[in-house]
Structures are given as C-alpha cells and as structure tokens.
Design a protein around this motif. Structure first.
Motif, PDB file in Angstrom:
ATOM      1  N   GLN A 175      -8.121  43.550  42.789  1.00  0.00           N
ATOM      2  CA  GLN A 175      -6.834  43.310  42.683  1.00  0.00           C
ATOM      3  C   GLN A 175      -5.890  44.394  41.636  1.00  0.00           C
ATOM      4  N   VAL A 176      -4.859  44.860  41.729  1.00  0.00           N
ATOM      5  CA  VAL A 176      -4.693  45.816  40.910  1.00  0.00           C
ATOM      6  C   VAL A 176      -4.128  45.030  39.858  1.00  0.00           C
ATOM      7  N   GLU A 177      -4.137  45.990  38.901  1.00  0.00           N
ATOM      8  CA  GLU A 177      -4.388  45.162  36.962  1.00  0.00           C
ATOM      9  C   GLU A 177      -2.963  45.384  37.259  1.00  0.00           C
ATOM     10  N   LYS A 210      -5.839  47.119  23.561  1.00  0.00           N
ATOM     11  CA  LYS A 210      -5.313  45.889  24.573  1.00  0.00           C
ATOM     12  C   LYS A 210      -4.480  45.882  25.519  1.00  0.00           C
ATOM     13  N   MET A 211      -3.579  47.480  26.013  1.00  0.00           N
ATOM     14  CA  MET A 211      -3.012  47.532  27.108  1.00  0.00           C
ATOM     15  C   MET A 211      -3.291  48.219  27.824  1.00  0.00           C
ATOM     16  N   ASN A 212      -2.152  48.395  29.598  1.00  0.00           N
ATOM     17  CA  ASN A 212      -2.915  49.504  30.281  1.00  0.00           C
ATOM     18  C   ASN A 212      -1.251  50.432  29.808  1.00  0.00           C
ATOM     19  N   ARG A 213      -1.453  51.265  31.246  1.00  0.00           N
ATOM     20  CA  ARG A 213      -0.740  52.527  31.129  1.00  0.00           C
ATOM     21  C   ARG A 213       0.549  52.151  31.599  1.00  0.00           C
ATOM     22  N   LEU A 214       1.186  51.256  32.272  1.00  0.00           N
ATOM     23  CA  LEU A 214       2.125  50.849  32.427  1.00  0.00           C
ATOM     24  C   LEU A 214       2.523  49.785  30.942  1.00  0.00           C
ATOM     25  N   ASP A 312       4.191  51.057  42.211  1.00  0.00           N
ATOM     26  CA  ASP A 312       4.701  49.831  42.590  1.00  0.00           C
ATOM     27  C   ASP A 312       5.172  48.690  42.021  1.00  0.00           C
ATOM     28  N   ALA A 313       5.579  47.929  43.047  1.00  0.00           N
ATOM     29  CA  ALA A 313       5.952  46.347  42.837  1.00  0.00           C
ATOM     30  C   ALA A 313       5.403  45.399  42.254  1.00  0.00           C
ATOM     31  N   LYS A 314       3.106  46.324  42.328  1.00  0.00           N
ATOM     32  CA  LYS A 314       2.022  45.185  41.443  1.00  0.00           C
ATOM     33  C   LYS A 314       1.767  45.988  40.611  1.00  0.00           C
TER      34      LYS A 314
END
Length: 347
Positions: A175-177, A210-214, A312-314
């Motif tokens: 699944q997309v994170e 403990k984050m991601n790019r977005l 994208d929306a995900k």
C-alpha cells in the motif's frame, strides 16, 4: 469477478491468450486491469507464445540492453508515464541501488524490486519488461527501428531462465504510505532542514524524525515547503516550454526513477492528460490525479535546490521538477516558480 464476467480462477494462461487475441488494441496495462490481472500475469501468459522469462537483475540486464543501441526507456506510476529515447550507457552497480548515467537515459534503480522480467516479441515489436513482486511494471525498454534486433536476440539467449512457465507467483501489492507527520518535532525538522548541504540528506532527516516526505512538507510549511495550486504543474511545464527554460523531471516507482534533463518543446493537454510530445522525450501526466503540489526549498552547498512536487490522493509521489543546473537557466526557473499560484491565493 473480472470485467468480462469471468471468475479470476478460470483465467488460465490459455484463456488469457484467447482474450488478448480478441482485444489487441487495448494497452496491456488497461487489458490486465479490465480482467482483474496484474500486468505481469498477462505477459507471463505469453511465455512460449512470443514472451521469454529472463533474469531480472539489472546487473545482468542493463549491459545487454546497452548493446541494443538507441531504444525507448519507459517508467511509470499510477498517474504519470515518462518515456526517453537513448542508449543505456554508463551503468553503475551497487549494493542497494544502481544507476544509468547516460546523456539521455538517466535512471536510479532499486534492484530488490526487479523481480520478474520478460523479453517480448509481438510481430515486429520487441521489448524488455520488468515487474515487481506484485506484478506491477517497474521499467520497460522498447526497441525502435534504429535498435539492434540481433542484440535483443542475444539478450534473450543469454538471460532466458531455465524453466519457462506461463504462470507467475505474485505477492500482495504494498500500500502507498500516507503522509506521516509529527507536529511536535516541527522545530527540529525546520532547524535541521535549514542546515542541509545536499538534497540527499533530506530523506535521512525525515526518517530519523519518524516522518515521510509528504508529512514533513505539511509540518515544515513555508518557506521550506509551500502548498501550491494543482494547476501550477501544468503552468510550469507550459512556461518552461514557451520560454525555453531547461528543467529536470523525475518520475518513478518503488523500483526505478527515470529522469529527463534539458528543454521541453511541446506541451499538449488532452482530456485529463498533460502531454509533453517531443521527438526524443514524452511525458504523460494525469492532471486529474494531482491532489497536492508543494514548492520545496532545500539548501545545498551549491545554493538552494527548488522543486515543484506533485502527490496523488493516497500520498504517493507523482513527479518532481527541478531546474537543470548543467543546462543553465536556474535563475529563470526560480523566477518562474515565484510566479506560480499558491494554494488559496495568488503568486
């Protein structure tokens, strides 16, 4: 239940081939989706009927692809397709990532996702297609009239797997994170972000927090990350084309990132698609799948690296667009970014 009313368990390789013979015009990806298949299952069903299962690792594959000469490299995600003509020169292997650094074909490869590969002959069309463990396309190489067909035949002979099966074992798709953020670490994020000297330090920083790019973009906010209006992506492409501003476009998936550097010439919207249609470079972007756009400023030892990035929306990254430093025009690119519409307001 597949779109044609057939239960998936009845879609044997023979039936898949029969259905494909009846519907040759639909693109392979769309055909697979219509029948509830992974694209790799469709290609695997052709083994012994124009397809050959081959070794997938880029260390084996890319040097033989190079011998085919001028070909078309294609990489995609759910919302964007990038296609570049060129030769696969200057390949570099590595323990965790590999690179092709040619003047036209420029790739970042993550070999652990190169799981299934096929050499495909369809009449006069020939291609090499690589898929991940879930059967989704990672990277494709299409031969063109200028390509060396004999080199393609040598690749097939050298890399054909000992066992040729028209069935394939797949794992569930990852699944997309979604955006992962921690607002309590906002000041630490901003402080360490401002101290970066290389853009490659960014993902290590956000992972440590403990984050991601977005998620990091949402937490940091302007001026490090500024939310932009989704139409700004099309505006950027059209401005770079009309004003001859060189740029770098990064499009990828988990297994491959393909990069175009230089000028673009023809931007041609068609329905939901924004298309760049140049002689040796094409881009096809689903405008209607752009959910968030960010103007991002990352400090480097050579000055700020500014980019426009679409999601994208995900929460999946669709593409990134930077100035092309080696081609000049950085000042013009940055000035153009300032003229793009911010979210909820004007430039």
């Amino acid at each position: 239940m597949a779109a044609d009313g057939t239960a998936p368990e009845l879609l044997t390789p023979a039936r898949i081939r029969m259905l494909r013979d009846q519907d040759q015009n639909l693109r392979a990806r769309d055909f697979a989706a219509r029948h509830g298949l992974a694209e790799a299952e469709l290609i695997a069903a052709q083994v012994g009927h124009g397809a050959t299962a081959i070794a997938a690792h880029p260390d084996a594959l890319i040097p033989l692809v190079r011998e085919m000469g001028d070909v078309l490299a294609l990489t995609r995600n759910e919302a964007c397709v990038i296609e570049r003509r060129g030769i696969y020169t200057d390949y570099h292997s590595g323990a965790h990532a590999q690179m092709v650094l040619g003047p036209e074909i420029d790739l970042r490869i993550f070999a652990k996702h190169w799981v299934h590969a096929f050499a495909l002959s369809e009449g006069e069309k020939r291609s090499v297609q690589v898929f991940d463990a879930a059967g989704d396309a990672v990277h494709k190489v299409h031969l063109k009239p200028e390509s060396d067909v004999a080199a393609f035949d040598r690749l097939v002979a050298a890399l054909a797997l000992p066992e040729q099966s028209d069935r394939i074992d797949l794992t569930p798709r990852a699944q997309v994170e979604a955006a992962k953020a921690d607002p309590t670490k906002a000041e630490t994020l901003r402080s360490e972000w401002a101290q970066m000297t290389d853009i490659h330090q960014f993902l290590r920083l956000v992972s440590k927090l403990k984050m991601n790019r977005l998620g990091a973009y949402r937490v940091a906010g302007a001026p490090l990350a500024t939310p932009m209006a989704p139409p700004s992506v099309r505006a950027l492409l059209e401005t770079c084309a009309s004003q001859a501003i060189p740029l770098m476009i990064f499009v990828g998936n988990m297994g491959c990132i393909e990069i175009h550097g230089g000028l673009i010439e023809t931007v041609a919207p068609m329905g939901p698609w924004i298309n760049v249609m140049d002689p040796r470079f094409n881009l096809h972007l689903r405008d209607d799948q752009i959910s968030e756009v960010w103007l991002v400023d990352k400090p480097t030892k050579n000055g700020p690296a500014r980019s426009l990035e679409a999601f994208d929306a995900k929460g999946g990254l669709i593409l990134q667009i930077f100035a092309s430093r080696k081609d000049g025009g950085v000042a013009e690119f940055n000035a153009m970014l300032e003229g793009l519409a911010r979210l909820g307001g004007t430039a």
